[in-house]
Design a protein around this motif. Structure first.
Motif, mmCIF file in Angstrom:
data_model
loop_
_atom_site.group_PDB
_atom_site.id
_atom_site.type_symbol
_atom_site.label_atom_id
_atom_site.label_comp_id
_atom_site.label_asym_id
_atom_site.label_seq_id
_atom_site.Cartn_x
_atom_site.Cartn_y
_atom_site.Cartn_z
ATOM 1 N N THR A 96 0.827 -1.199 0.000
ATOM 2 C CA THR A 96 0.000 0.000 0.000
ATOM 3 C C THR A 96 0.863 1.252 0.000
ATOM 4 O O THR A 96 0.538 2.263 -0.640
ATOM 5 N N GLY A 97 2.001 1.187 0.689
ATOM 6 C CA GLY A 97 2.901 2.322 0.762
ATOM 7 C C GLY A 97 3.520 2.713 -0.564
ATOM 8 O O GLY A 97 4.054 3.815 -0.706
ATOM 9 N N LEU A 98 3.432 1.826 -1.568
ATOM 10 C CA LEU A 98 3.960 2.169 -2.881
ATOM 11 C C LEU A 98 3.167 3.282 -3.557
ATOM 12 O O LEU A 98 3.568 3.773 -4.615
ATOM 13 N N ASN A 99 2.051 3.685 -2.959
ATOM 14 C CA ASN A 99 1.307 4.828 -3.515
ATOM 15 C C ASN A 99 2.168 6.094 -3.521
ATOM 16 O O ASN A 99 1.827 7.063 -4.214
ATOM 17 N N VAL A 100 3.281 6.076 -2.764
ATOM 18 C CA VAL A 100 4.179 7.230 -2.756
ATOM 19 C C VAL A 100 4.729 7.502 -4.156
ATOM 20 O O VAL A 100 5.107 8.631 -4.485
#
Length: 296
Positions: A96-100
């Motif tokens: 989910t943190g890859l949305n960065v």
């Protein structure tokens, strides 16, 4: 006068990220008893009811903007939670943190290159995410769902940057988007899930009572309060800055998962957390102004 507002906006988003990190183990706990759409419906219906008085002064424009945000946010949570049921809390937080990466990529598609400090911050954040949460296992269907959810979350962050500046009332915007998430959940439940998986209502009521603390925490604090704070914070910061700050979420999730679910962290986790913090600091470096330049 702009800098203090921006600083407060960044601080608001940091608080949002800290609380969001605790929602991963809370939702992981709930996936043992409820499907994704039930969790979303109960959580957002509770928050929508709490904020409903703000709709008394709603304008049609704010309602339309909030509806667009709500539909996007529904996709984010459905994909995230469906993926969370199939993988660990830490790994789901990493993917989910890859949305960065999504927010600056959207900016590039629009012909706007990110600042150098944002590129460096993103690189540090991605390294931190890998060090913190990557567990070396094979890619799974749950990871794919989380990855698609990460893309939509990046879209949502970018939409927030734009639409919060167009809205006349941030609380109306927040309330409508939360209610639209609940309505989308109810529609999905009625059309898709209930016809295929009828619910034994006495069992459902008992499970809701047993998990009331999780639902109250998610509905009142992590949704009604935190989405309101996020909406305000993003009005006073850029989508790129918000994306980098949100990259700290997996660190918070990993810590919460350790105490809540017993999921462990290694030395790589500590190194990852340090890289994430470094990324946030770099993202806030302002270019030096030439001497003699005075700003209002």
């Amino acid at each position: 006068m702009l800098f203090p507002h921006r600083l407060r906006g960044i601080l608001a988003l940091l608080i949002v990220t800290l609380v969001w990190g605790t929602t991963f183990p809370a939702m992981k706990d709930l996936t043992q008893h409820f499907s994704a759409v039930w969790i979303i419906l109960i959580r957002f219906a509770m928050a929508g009811l709490l904020l409903s008085p703000f709709l008394l002064r709603a304008s049609l424009r704010d309602c339309a903007l909030g509806a667009l945000l709500g539909a996007t946010l529904f996709l984010c949570y459905m994909l995230q939670l469906e993926g969370l049921a199939l993988t660990s809390s830490n790994r789901n937080a990493f993917v989910t943190g890859l949305n960065v990466l999504v927010v600056p990529m959207l900016g590039l598609l629009a012909g706007k290159a990110p600042e150098r400090r944002i590129v460096i911050a993103i690189a540090l954040a991605i390294l931190g995410l890998f060090a913190l949460c990557w567990d070396g296992g094979a890619w799974s269907a749950g990871d794919t769902l989380a990855l698609i959810g990460a893309f939509f979350f990046g879209v949502y962050v970018k939409l927030l940057e734009v639409l919060t500046r167009r809205a006349s009332s941030l609380m109306v915007l927040t309330t409508v988007q939360i209610m639209v998430v609940a309505l989308c959940s109810l529609l999905w439940l009625s059309v898709w899930e209930l016809p295929r998986n009828p619910v034994a209502w006495p069992v459902m009521e008992a499970a809701m009572r047993d998990n009331a603390v999780n639902f109250i925490y998610l509905g009142v604090l992590a949704t009604a309060a935190i989405i309101s704070l996020q909406t305000w914070g993003q009005r006073h910061s850029s989508a790129n800055e918000a994306a980098v700050i949100y990259a700290f979420e997996p660190a918070c999730a990993a810590i919460a998962a350790y105490f809540w679910l017993g999921e462990t962290m290694t030395w790589r986790g500590l190194a990852g957390a340090a890289l994430l913090i470094a990324g946030m600091i770099v993202s806030q470096w302002m270019p030096a102004r030439p001497r003699g330049v005075v700003t209002a």
